[in-house]
Design a protein around this motif. Structure first.
Motif, PDB file in Angstrom:
ATOM      1  N   VAL A 123       1.012  -1.253   0.019  1.00 18.63           N
ATOM      2  CA  VAL A 123      -0.002   0.007  -0.113  1.00 18.63           C
ATOM      3  C   VAL A 123       0.934   1.159  -0.134  1.00 18.63           C
ATOM      4  CG1 VAL A 123      -1.686   1.425   1.539  1.00 18.63           C
ATOM      5  CG2 VAL A 123      -2.084  -1.007   1.082  1.00 18.63           C
ATOM      6  N   VAL A 124       1.896   1.079   0.657  1.00 28.09           N
ATOM      7  CA  VAL A 124       3.029   2.196   0.694  1.00 28.09           C
ATOM      8  C   VAL A 124       3.506   2.596  -0.529  1.00 28.09           C
ATOM      9  CG1 VAL A 124       5.089   3.310   1.751  1.00 28.09           C
ATOM     10  CG2 VAL A 124       3.092   2.283   3.262  1.00 28.09           C
ATOM     11  N   ALA A 205       4.595  11.505   0.906  1.00 29.20           N
ATOM     12  CA  ALA A 205       5.199  10.273   0.691  1.00 29.20           C
ATOM     13  C   ALA A 205       5.675   9.630   1.945  1.00 29.20           C
ATOM     14  CB  ALA A 205       6.018  10.382  -0.585  1.00 29.20           C
ATOM     15  N   TYR A 207       4.799  10.285   4.948  1.00 30.40           N
ATOM     16  CA  TYR A 207       3.993   9.961   6.109  1.00 30.40           C
ATOM     17  C   TYR A 207       3.383   8.427   6.196  1.00 30.40           C
ATOM     18  CZ  TYR A 207      -0.197   9.968   9.101  1.00 30.40           C
ATOM     19  OH  TYR A 207      -0.796   9.546  10.100  1.00 30.40           O
ATOM     20  N   PRO A 208       3.155   7.854   5.104  1.00 28.32           N
ATOM     21  CA  PRO A 208       2.766   6.628   5.281  1.00 28.32           C
ATOM     22  C   PRO A 208       3.873   5.537   5.534  1.00 28.32           C
ATOM     23  CG  PRO A 208       1.943   7.668   3.299  1.00 28.32           C
ATOM     24  CD  PRO A 208       2.806   8.644   3.665  1.00 28.32           C
ATOM     25  N   LEU A 211       3.933   6.052   9.205  1.00 26.07           N
ATOM     26  CA  LEU A 211       2.879   5.170   9.777  1.00 26.07           C
ATOM     27  C   LEU A 211       3.100   3.673   9.797  1.00 26.07           C
ATOM     28  CD1 LEU A 211       0.048   5.537  10.965  1.00 26.07           C
ATOM     29  CD2 LEU A 211      -0.867   5.188   8.874  1.00 26.07           C
ATOM     30  N   PHE A 214       5.534   2.720  12.403  1.00 26.54           N
ATOM     31  CA  PHE A 214       4.827   2.857  13.808  1.00 26.54           C
ATOM     32  C   PHE A 214       4.027   1.808  14.271  1.00 26.54           C
ATOM     33  CE2 PHE A 214       3.647   5.697  17.077  1.00 26.54           C
ATOM     34  CZ  PHE A 214       2.346   5.294  17.420  1.00 26.54           C
ATOM     35  N   ILE A 215       3.282   1.423  13.203  1.00 34.82           N
ATOM     36  CA  ILE A 215       2.314   0.159  13.643  1.00 34.82           C
ATOM     37  C   ILE A 215       3.220  -1.076  13.825  1.00 34.82           C
ATOM     38  CG2 ILE A 215       1.016  -1.295  12.532  1.00 34.82           C
ATOM     39  CD1 ILE A 215      -0.193   0.981  10.803  1.00 34.82           C
ATOM     40  N   TRP A 218       4.798  -0.658  17.188  1.00 37.04           N
ATOM     41  CA  TRP A 218       3.572  -0.982  18.261  1.00 37.04           C
ATOM     42  C   TRP A 218       3.444  -2.275  18.463  1.00 37.04           C
ATOM     43  CZ3 TRP A 218      -1.326  -2.271  17.245  1.00 37.04           C
ATOM     44  CH2 TRP A 218      -2.571  -2.567  18.348  1.00 37.04           C
TER      45      TRP A 218
ATOM     46  N   TYR B 153      -6.275  10.870  -1.488  1.00 37.78           N
ATOM     47  CA  TYR B 153      -4.983  10.684  -0.367  1.00 37.78           C
ATOM     48  C   TYR B 153      -5.317  11.018   1.024  1.00 37.78           C
ATOM     49  CZ  TYR B 153      -0.626  11.430   1.764  1.00 37.78           C
ATOM     50  OH  TYR B 153       0.410  11.570   2.620  1.00 37.78           O
ATOM     51  N   PHE B 156      -8.159   8.376   2.575  1.00 35.88           N
ATOM     52  CA  PHE B 156      -7.756   7.080   2.870  1.00 35.88           C
ATOM     53  C   PHE B 156      -6.583   7.076   3.825  1.00 35.88           C
ATOM     54  CE2 PHE B 156      -6.477   2.817   1.671  1.00 35.88           C
ATOM     55  CZ  PHE B 156      -5.069   2.637   2.102  1.00 35.88           C
ATOM     56  N   TRP B 157      -5.599   7.997   3.945  1.00 33.28           N
ATOM     57  CA  TRP B 157      -4.617   7.900   4.945  1.00 33.28           C
ATOM     58  C   TRP B 157      -5.076   8.252   6.404  1.00 33.28           C
ATOM     59  CZ3 TRP B 157      -1.130   4.744   4.560  1.00 33.28           C
ATOM     60  CH2 TRP B 157      -0.733   4.412   3.513  1.00 33.28           C
ATOM     61  N   THR B 161      -4.953   6.059   9.678  1.00 33.82           N
ATOM     62  CA  THR B 161      -4.500   6.643  10.890  1.00 33.82           C
ATOM     63  C   THR B 161      -5.307   6.554  11.875  1.00 33.82           C
ATOM     64  OG1 THR B 161      -3.196   8.132   9.471  1.00 33.82           O
ATOM     65  CG2 THR B 161      -3.225   8.458  12.087  1.00 33.82           C
ATOM     66  N   PHE B 164      -5.638   2.883  13.401  1.00 35.43           N
ATOM     67  CA  PHE B 164      -4.844   2.599  14.468  1.00 35.43           C
ATOM     68  C   PHE B 164      -4.663   3.404  15.601  1.00 35.43           C
ATOM     69  CE2 PHE B 164      -2.907  -1.144  12.355  1.00 35.43           C
ATOM     70  CZ  PHE B 164      -3.268  -1.014  10.917  1.00 35.43           C
ATOM     71  N   ILE B 168      -4.621   1.502  19.209  1.00 32.36           N
ATOM     72  CA  ILE B 168      -3.648   1.663  19.996  1.00 32.36           C
ATOM     73  C   ILE B 168      -4.052   2.423  21.331  1.00 32.36           C
ATOM     74  CG2 ILE B 168      -1.336   2.761  20.295  1.00 32.36           C
ATOM     75  CD1 ILE B 168      -0.760   2.406  17.180  1.00 32.36           C
TER      76      ILE B 168
END
Lengths: 224, 360
Positions: A123-124, A205, A207-208, A211, A214-215, A218, B153, B156-157, B161, B164, B168
């Motif tokens: 996806v990224v 680009a 930021y994903p 994320l 980060f996941i 976690w 964009y 979706f993001w 976000t 999660f 969390i």
């Protein structure tokens, strides 16, 4: 007399066939090797040498991820060995333990961690391509997979810390370890992938990627 | 229709040498005006733009004047044929068509979907800010900003976000509520699945339902209403609605982090504040479309109710664990108790384990 003559002709033809076969092989080998020194055909080498050469290439990529200084080395020739090894290793450790009471086991299964890593990388990568990035699909998946190395190392350290009786200090140590691995992975992937985007879309680009790691981090921190 | 013909005849007289070129340039334009689709108008505008560039290269003021008159005539005929907002759409579609080009891409290529990600960083940040702060977006934000360039964009993001961050934060809240020295806490990974299901359903199905309701409850248009609501009514596309709803979820990301604080009054205050802020922005942005609908009041109530229900559902399911009274009877232990201290320890462990089961 006629039969004898035929047998003699067959014997004469065999050496010329062998000669024809050997010449193209040599030419192919010489043309294939671009380093100038003609190498012998790799088809004849032992399997051990082939495996060792590939292992050395994978190790060089791990080194470049942990020490992200040279930008184009990881992108030149991509492979998916490292991502597969890292993904399988992390999923094996992160899955919930089945020996405990099944009612209280809410950890992720092997398949869930596996899917998060691969689908997340895909996806990224798609996001990067949709924003107009000039990088191929498998190059990006390769980079994201190899950049899981710092996260995997922090996972190993957390498992070692978990062997002792848990206190707040040890939890803080696990938190710091996971944070270092996460920051390192994000920085390494930014070094490799950040330059493939137009400047005004680079944060979109990056930021994903942030994320994604980060996941994974976690999951590493939450596993106990 | 007489005015365009007069212009056409006038052009024919003045440029007898270039008559075929002029006729070829103008015929598709008139055909586009005759048609009803916005795309046709866009393509016509694109062709006209090309002609204008060619004429301006010659530097002929009379050609510029004739081109302006032709454009005005097209706009007027467009207004006469369809709704009140058509002329502005025609001109805007013309400019957009000129910029984008007329190439039609296949549905199965990445380049087709790149048009939905044609945004820059400041545009995404601007839209996120507009979705949180009421009165910040302009009155025609829906048509001029979102309608021209809806993106996927942000929706979706922001959705990913939020999924999660809720999962969390929910686990952190569970840890803070349950973890003691006697109880070994395990995190609940299933919160990710539940959050993903609910949020994706909300962000995709609700815009589709709203779009269908807008289509179904469209007011009948007569000349007086068309003139009155010339600059106010607008029919948003499904993509625009998905874009607006996706950005409207952005406010719940910081709110879900604040929901970890286990103060019930603060949690409910956050629910009301976030839902009202985001809902108010949604209604303000959708006012041009709501004004065009027969059921505008019901739609407004429905939009606000859906937002409040979403926020309250998040709080109740992911962050709120019912308090277990310590006097609840517990199941008898299979083994005989060896000492009163051991019995108390076992009882405490069982009582602590009960909230985990309820959470699961």
């Amino acid at each position: 007399m006629d039969s004898k003559l035929d047998m003699f002709e067959d014997v004469n033809t065999s050496p010329s066939l062998e000669g024809d076969m050997s010449i193209p092989g040599k030419r192919t080998t010489t043309a294939t090797s671009a380093s100038g020194v003609p190498e012998y055909n790799t088809l004849d080498e032992p399997i051990r040498e082939t495996v060792l050469r590939d292992i050395r290439a994978v190790g060089i990529k791990f080194y470049h991820v942990l020490y992200p200084k040279e930008k184009s080395s990881l992108l030149r020739d991509w492979d998916l060995w490292g991502p597969l090894v890292l993904c399988t290793f992390m999923a094996t450790i992160l899955q919930g333990s089945s020996t405990a009471d099944s009612m209280s086991d809410n950890g992720p299964e092997f398949a869930q961690v596996f899917v998060i890593v691969w689908i997340g990388a895909a996806v990224v990568t798609l996001n990067s391509k949709l924003l107009g990035g000039n990088i191929s699909f498998f190059q990006s998946v390769c980079v994201l997979g190899y950049c899981l190395t710092p996260v995997a190392i922090s996972l190993i350290v957390c498992r070692v810390i978990l062997l002792a009786t848990q206190t707040r200090l040890l939890f803080f140590l696990r938190f710091v370890t996971t944070t270092i691995g996460f920051a390192w992975a994000t920085y390494a992937s930014f070094v490799f992938l950040g330059q493939s985007q137009p400047p005004h879309r680079k944060p979109l680009a990056v930021y994903p990627i942030f994320l994604f790691f980060f996941i994974i981090s976690w999951l590493v921190l939450s596993h106990n | 229709m007489e005015t365009p013909m007069a212009d056409d005849l006038l052009q024919f007289r003045d440029y007898s040498g270039g008559a075929p070129a002029q006729i070829n340039v103008n015929s598709p334009t008139h055909g586009g005006s005759g048609g009803s689709g916005g795309g046709s108008a866009g393509s016509g505008g694109s062709v006209g733009g090309g002609g204008a560039n060619a004429q301006r290269q010659r530097g002929d003021p009379l050609a510029d004047l004739i081109y302006d008159m032709t454009s005005s005539a097209q706009g007027f005929s467009g207004a006469a044929s369809s709704g009140g907002s058509q002329p502005q759409n025609s001109s805007l579609d013309g400019s957009a068509g000129g910029g984008g080009g007329g190439a039609k891409l296949s549905l199965f290529t990445i380049e087709y979907y790149q048009q939905f990600f044609n945004v820059d960083t400041y545009m995404v940040l601007e839209r996120i800010a507009n979705s949180m702060i009421p009165k910040r977006a302009s009155g025609n934000y829906l048509r001029m900003n979102i309608g021209e360039n809806p993106d996927l964009y942000g929706p979706f993001w922001i959705t990913v976000t939020l999924i999660f961050s809720i999962a969390i934060s929910g686990n952190i809240a569970s840890y803070l509520q349950q973890a003691t020295d006697a109880y070994k806490w395990h995190y609940n990974f299933h919160l990710v699945s539940y959050a993903a299901t609910s949020i994706f359903l909300y962000a995709n199905i609700l815009p589709a339902v709203l779009w269908a309701l807008f289509k179904y409850s469209l007011k009948p248009v007569d000349s007086a209403d068309a003139v009155e609501t010339d600059s106010a009514s607008y029919m948003p596309s499904l993509l625009s609605l998905m874009c607006i709803y996706g950005y409207s979820l952005a406010i719940y990301i910081p709110v879900s982090i604040l929901w970890v604080i286990n103060i019930s009054l603060l949690q409910w205050l956050l629910v009301i504040t976030a839902a009202l802020l985001s809902g108010t922005v949604l209604i303000a942005v959708l006012t041009p479309a709501l004004r065009n609908s027969q059921f505008s009041l019901f739609l407004i109530v429905g939009i606000l109710s859906a937002h409040v229900v979403l926020a309250a559902g998040f709080l109740l399911y992911f962050f709120h664990n019912p308090t277990v009274p310590s006097l609840d009877p517990v199941a008898p232990t299979p083994a005989a108790p060896a000492a009163p201290a051991a019995l108390k320890a076992v009882t405490q462990a069982v009582v602590n384990a009960v909230p985990g089961n309820q959470t699961h």
